[in-house]
Design an enzyme around this catalytic site. Structure first.
Site, PDB file in Angstrom:
ATOM      1  N   MET A 117      48.180  31.334  46.923  1.00 25.26           N
ATOM      2  CA  MET A 117      47.752  32.133  48.065  1.00 25.26           C
ATOM      3  C   MET A 117      47.197  33.472  47.579  1.00 25.26           C
ATOM      4  O   MET A 117      47.782  34.111  46.706  1.00 25.26           O
ATOM      5  CB  MET A 117      48.941  32.371  49.006  1.00 25.26           C
ATOM      6  N   SER A 118      46.067  33.900  48.133  1.00 27.45           N
ATOM      7  CA  SER A 118      45.452  35.183  47.825  1.00 27.45           C
ATOM      8  C   SER A 118      45.070  35.248  46.340  1.00 27.45           C
ATOM      9  O   SER A 118      44.329  34.391  45.864  1.00 27.45           O
ATOM     10  CB  SER A 118      46.385  36.314  48.254  1.00 27.45           C
ATOM     11  N   SER A 119      45.590  36.206  45.587  1.00 26.82           N
ATOM     12  CA  SER A 119      45.251  36.231  44.157  1.00 26.82           C
ATOM     13  C   SER A 119      45.745  34.960  43.477  1.00 26.82           C
ATOM     14  O   SER A 119      45.138  34.484  42.507  1.00 26.82           O
ATOM     15  CB  SER A 119      45.852  37.465  43.474  1.00 26.82           C
ATOM     16  N   GLY A 121      45.707  32.069  45.007  1.00 30.74           N
ATOM     17  CA  GLY A 121      44.686  31.091  45.363  1.00 30.74           C
ATOM     18  C   GLY A 121      43.475  31.202  44.462  1.00 30.74           C
ATOM     19  O   GLY A 121      42.900  30.199  44.025  1.00 30.74           O
TER      20      GLY A 121
END
Length: 270
Positions: A117-119, A121
């Site tokens: 998720m986010s970084s 991801g």
């Protein structure tokens, strides 16, 4: 969760935890779970509910974890040249972790998956591009395409949905990351429709990055509703689903879960 301890060379200077359910079968699957910025492995596990799901389904989990000495926000360095190539930095650390866990717990090497998720991801994008032979598939949540930024300033601009490589450039970045020629991991893309941290145009860019790789260019093979949310699917010539995309309307920056009810998992965030 258990500290993995030694796992070979660690050029990215990462930490790692594992979660192996008591019910884990021989030749079972492994999912590599990458946390987001300002998060820890334990915190993301608690919020996302992955260990609860692992108990239910007999899945082994590996949680690579960033150190604040590498990044003050605890973000994986998905935009730094030393941490985005095969054979070095954070990608090699994660690859070595995976090998250690596969060897230690009798995991089926053809059933290794990755999500983040986010970084995390964005780093999942890095791992799928730089070590595609390792993964059967990957789910990129609120992330960005591989190779879309080379420094912190570019990363912040790409997160807002501006600039970035052309579609042909996106495809070339994956093809240039290794000498691998398939079969490629399947790709699942998830993004909040109201994400103000990482613009959801990045989700479409991730899809386009992998369309030519999987030879499924053009509009989706089909569109459907799953629990009231739109799902787009691209199938190859054999009819196999190779890319899917979910844009969760009204959701901000985070991982989509169902926390409530008897079958709920994880803890709902704000």
């Amino acid at each position: 969760m258990t500290d993995l301890g030694e796992f070979g060379t660690d050029p990215g200077s990462l930490h790692a935890d594992t979660y192996i359910p008591k019910s884990f079968p021989k030749n079972g699957p492994l999912i590599v779970v990458l946390h987001g910025s300002t998060q820890s492995a334990e915190g993301y596990d608690r919020g996302s509910g992955w260990s609860e799901l692992a108990d239910e389904c007999g899945i082994a989990l590996l949680y690579p974890e960033q150190r604040k000495t590498n990044n003050p926000l605890s973000s994986f360095n998905w935009f730094k040249s030393g941490d985005t190539s095969r054979g070095g930095g954070e990608p090699l650390s994660i690859r070595n972790m995976i090998k250690q866990v596969v060897d230690d717990h009798g995991i089926d090497p053809s059933r290794v998956f990755i999500t983040g998720m986010s970084s995390g991801g964005a780093m999942a994008s890095v791992m799928l591009a730089t070590y595609p032979e390792v993964f059967a598939g990957g789910a990129i949540i609120a992330g960005l395409p591989y190779g879309s930024a080379d420094n912190m300033m570019e990363a912040l601009v790409r997160m807002k949905g501006y600039g970035g490589p052309s579609d042909r450039g996106l495809d070339a970045l994956v093809r240039g990351a290794t000498t691998f020629d398939g079969p490629w991991p399947t790709i699942s893309v998830w993004h909040g429709g109201s994400d103000s941290t990482v613009d959801n145009s990045n989700a479409d860019s991730i899809v386009r990055q992998w369309q030519n790789i999987h030879k499924v260019e053009g509009p989706p093979t089909r569109e459907e509703q799953v629990d009231g949310f739109p799902r787009q699917v691209w199938c190859n010539v054999e009819g196999r689903e190779v890319i899917e995309e979910y844009i969760i309307g009204g959701m901000g920056h985070g991982t989509p879960i169902m926390a409530g009810g008897d079958e709920g998992l994880g803890e709902e965030g704000k």
